[in-house]
Write a protein that holds these residues in place. Structure first.
Motif, mmCIF file in Angstrom:
data_model
loop_
_atom_site.group_PDB
_atom_site.id
_atom_site.type_symbol
_atom_site.label_atom_id
_atom_site.label_comp_id
_atom_site.label_asym_id
_atom_site.label_seq_id
_atom_site.Cartn_x
_atom_site.Cartn_y
_atom_site.Cartn_z
ATOM 1 N N VAL A 134 2.087 -0.909 5.982
ATOM 2 C CA VAL A 134 0.947 -0.029 5.701
ATOM 3 C C VAL A 134 1.100 1.294 6.443
ATOM 4 C CG1 VAL A 134 -1.548 0.264 6.034
ATOM 5 C CG2 VAL A 134 -0.643 -1.896 5.170
ATOM 6 N N LYS A 147 -3.699 3.317 2.431
ATOM 7 C CA LYS A 147 -4.053 1.903 2.517
ATOM 8 C C LYS A 147 -4.851 1.619 3.789
ATOM 9 C CE LYS A 147 0.049 0.336 -0.026
ATOM 10 N NZ LYS A 147 1.260 -0.521 0.022
ATOM 11 N N GLU A 148 -5.702 0.609 3.703
ATOM 12 C CA GLU A 148 -6.455 0.174 4.879
ATOM 13 C C GLU A 148 -5.538 -0.623 5.791
ATOM 14 O OE1 GLU A 148 -9.473 0.552 5.994
ATOM 15 O OE2 GLU A 148 -10.429 1.639 4.346
ATOM 16 N N ASP A 149 -5.716 -0.438 7.102
ATOM 17 C CA ASP A 149 -4.969 -1.258 8.048
ATOM 18 C C ASP A 149 -5.400 -2.714 7.895
ATOM 19 O OD1 ASP A 149 -3.636 0.902 9.103
ATOM 20 O OD2 ASP A 149 -5.136 1.254 10.668
ATOM 21 N N HIS A 190 3.708 3.481 4.776
ATOM 22 C CA HIS A 190 3.184 4.084 3.541
ATOM 23 C C HIS A 190 2.253 5.251 3.861
ATOM 24 C CE1 HIS A 190 1.225 4.456 -0.400
ATOM 25 N NE2 HIS A 190 0.068 4.438 0.262
ATOM 26 N N ASN A 191 1.308 5.027 4.773
ATOM 27 C CA ASN A 191 0.339 6.074 5.110
ATOM 28 C C ASN A 191 1.007 7.283 5.741
ATOM 29 O OD1 ASN A 191 -1.677 4.448 4.116
ATOM 30 N ND2 ASN A 191 -2.406 3.757 6.117
ATOM 31 N N ARG A 210 -9.346 8.527 2.425
ATOM 32 C CA ARG A 210 -8.307 7.512 2.218
ATOM 33 C C ARG A 210 -8.164 7.189 0.732
ATOM 34 N NH1 ARG A 210 -7.152 4.992 7.261
ATOM 35 N NH2 ARG A 210 -6.019 3.350 6.172
ATOM 36 N N THR A 211 -9.310 7.099 0.064
ATOM 37 C CA THR A 211 -9.291 6.811 -1.378
ATOM 38 C C THR A 211 -8.690 7.975 -2.160
ATOM 39 O OG1 THR A 211 -11.286 5.441 -1.127
ATOM 40 C CG2 THR A 211 -10.734 6.196 -3.355
#
Length: 664
Positions: free
Chosen positions: A267, A172-174, A270-271, A166-167
């Motif tokens: 989010v 982004k984190e949920d 975006h993901n 993810r990084t």
């Protein structure tokens, strides 16, 4: 969306493939774990193409598949540009990060193919091939004069849920749902006297108003219309300040949820965008590798040897690794603190869809590793009790049989548990599993337990029956005080019998004695009723007779067995299923029409003929065969009516009639 529709269209038409007899197997990537071949030549040997065209016309396929603005000018699948007398291929490769799904269709006439493509899509030239993409770029279609290629990519959830990944890609984190539920619960508890009313609106039938019943009230100019004052609130209905606070808390929660879902949608959008960009890049890279031949091509010989009655063939390699990629390992680790391997010993899966006269069946093999092969051969080495055969009535609705060696199963069970679940070296859960497996290995006497339940089982459903059953209900008075009452109702219950062999019935006899002393078992002259609190109304009865343990809700049949007056004759096909296969499941389709009538099930007039036609069907079945070499064979099939030359012809005719009815 139009591109996805096109894939579905061509996959459907792919059953009908190829006049130049070209074989595209040499273009299937060698790394593909799943390959499926669709044999168009075999399909159209068993059915007329004109009959297939009727189905497409009935469902408006040519007018609507790409939308009303992109109608196909053709009215015949043979004019779509595909070669309908060869094989089409679908292949898939799954890695820890992405699922690649591709397809290859042979082209007979590239000009005809290009005529049916969506007109609003821009055709590009990529890797020297004409190419179309979906709007997000994750699915690509390219073609030359001979071959139509598809390749799509789908991200793997577990991979992109990893924190490091993810990084790396800026995902982004949920958002966390942090509303204080504990505080909300406390707020509710603060109002114990609050009465919550069900506000569900129930439809009320309003009688029609006759003409003239409604009169218009007229007021003279200047006349005041006085609204009577509202009645004072009834005693006990004053609105307390605490009730306002409760309403405010509900509104506050709703507002928080609205904000939460808005952020969550942003989010996710975006993901998804980031993943789509990656998938589009990876699709193009993979496509170039396939065209350049850098990853090798499939060398399977079985596809090239497909017979004329083999409609489709499926092959999966590294089967254990394939499905393990879909396990939610993070969930397992978060729950148990370990990531099990789940090694079932399955190495491969292969099978073919075969038409054999009125029968259509999928015949396959599950490849096993050396260790699991030994276990399977030992466990399924057992002789079925021939006394069971007389209970396989030809009018039975269906049955399940399982024939295994209980002694061998108990003997190998500790090793099986360690192989499947305990292969987690060094971690706490693995050590615990290993401990329990060792305890079972030391304490269980497989020979003694193997005598109690030998391993041959037969479960038969003979139909359904209507019975009056008792149940508890509650009556309420005007003050909402309730009284428990007993009522009766008619229930439709399955009529079943289960039986298994036992060389040592002492444990069952002792259980019966204990149950009788506890009034949980009632003796009906050597047939024992198990008193269970089951709202379904099923009353199970137990009988032990000549080394066979029977469990059934048909008391009369058990009485006949005990008195030796039962006379049954097993259906020859049913006996063959049970006798020759360790596992069999059979559904007697011809019993469905009478069952529907007996249960008074409402059916639409458009499918009434189809339901009634089931009386001409044979069996719908699944069997697991004995292990040969390192392969555990299996078969799934259905026997269609003999009113058409073969199963495929019958299916196409049935679909044609059904689509025509819904069209009307």
């Amino acid at each position: 969306m139009k591109m996805i529709r096109l894939v579905a269209v061509l996959a459907t038409v792919g059953w009908s493939n190829m006049i130049h007899a070209q074989d595209l197997l040499k273009k299937v990537p060698e790394e593909a774990q799943v390959v499926m071949a669709m044999n168009g030549k075999a399909f159209f040997k068993h059915v007329d193409a004109a009959e297939v065209n009727k189905i497409f016309q009935n469902i408006g396929f040519f007018d609507n598949v790409f939308g009303k603005k992109n109608k196909i000018s053709k009215e015949n699948i043979q004019e779509l540009g595909l070669d309908l007398n060869s094989k089409a291929y679908i292949h898939a490769q799954i890695t820890d990060s992405v699922q690649y799904i591709g397809a290859l269709f042979p082209i007979a006439n590239v000009a005809q193919l290009e005529e049916v493509l969506p007109k609003d899509k821009k055709i590009q030239t990529v890797d020297g091939l004409k190419t179309l993409y979906t709007s997000d770029g994750t699915l690509r279609m390219s073609w030359d004069d001979n071959t139509l290629y598809f390749l799509g990519a789908v991200p793997m959830f577990n991979y992109f849920n990893n924190e490091e990944i993810r990084t790396r890609y800026g995902l982004k984190e949920d958002p966390k749902y942090n509303y204080d539920d504990a505080a909300a619960a406390t707020t509710v508890e603060a109002y114990p006297d609050t009465v919550y009313v069900d506000t569900t609106i129930t439809e009320v039938e309003v009688p029609p108003v006759k003409q003239g019943e409604i009169k218009e009230v007229e007021f003279e100019e200047g006349e005041e219309f006085i609204v009577p004052p509202a009645s004072p609130p009834a005693k006990g209905t004053e609105i307390e300040e605490d009730e306002y606070a409760y309403v405010d808390s509900v509104l506050e929660r709703d507002e928080y949820q609205d904000d939460y879902y808005k952020v969550y949608a942003e989010v996710s959008q975006h993901n998804d965008s980031v993943k789509n960009v990656l998938m589009a890049q990876w699709v193009n890279q993979r496509f170039t590798q396939i065209l350049d031949g850098k990853i090798g091509y499939s060398k399977s010989k079985t596809f090239s040897r497909m017979k004329d009655n083999e409609l489709m063939r499926l092959e999966m390699k590294n089967f254990n690794d394939f499905y393990s990629l879909y396990y939610p390992m993070d969930l397992f680790y978060g729950t148990f603190g370990a990531k099990p391997i789940f090694d079932y010993g399955y190495e491969s899966l292969a099978g073919s869809l075969i038409v054999d006269g009125p029968q259509l069946k999928f015949v396959g093999d599950l490849g096993l590793d050396k260790e699991m092969t030994k276990y399977f051969k030992d466990i399924y080495k057992n002789k079925f009790n021939s006394k069971f055969f007389e209970f396989l009535d030809p009018n039975a609705l269906g049955f399940i049989s399982l024939n295994m060696n209980s002694e061998a199963y108990i003997k190998h069970m500790p090793s099986l548990v360690k192989k499947v679940y305990g292969n987690m070296a060094g971690d706490k859960v693995g050590n615990i599993i290993d401990l329990f497996a060792t305890i079972a290995d030391v304490t269980l006497d497989e020979k003694a337990l193997g005598k109690v339940i030998k391993g041959d089982n037969l479960f038969v459903v003979n139909g359904v029956t209507k019975q009056e059953v008792k149940y508890k209900d509650y009556q309420y008075d005007d003050d909402y005080n309730y009284t428990e009452v007993e009522r009766t109702k008619m229930e439709t219950l399955p009529q079943f019998i289960w039986m298994f062999s036992s060389d040592d019935t002492r444990i069952f006899e002792k259980i019966i004695n204990v149950g009788k002393s506890e009034n949980s078992i009632e003796d009906h002259g050597g047939i024992f009723e198990l008193k269970i609190n089951d709202r379904s109304g099923i009353k199970p009865y137990l009988l032990i007779d000549k080394g066979i343990v029977f469990l059934s809700n048909d008391l009369q049949k058990l009485k006949d067995i005990k008195s030796k007056t039962f006379r049954g004759k097993g259906d020859a096909s049913f006996v063959s299923f049970v006798k020759n296969n360790p596992v069999s499941m059979v559904f007697n389709a011809k019993q469905v029409p009478s069952l529907v009538k007996e249960l008074d099930i409402p059916i639409h007039r458009n499918i009434e003929e189809t339901i009634n036609e089931l009386s001409q069907y044979g069996n719908l079945y699944f069997v697991s065969k004995k292990v040969k070499g390192n392969n555990a064979g299996f078969e799934i099939g259905v026997d269609f009516p003999k009113t058409k030359p073969n199963a495929v012809s019958f299916m196409v005719d049935a679909i044609n009639k059904l689509t025509l009815k819904f069209k009307d």
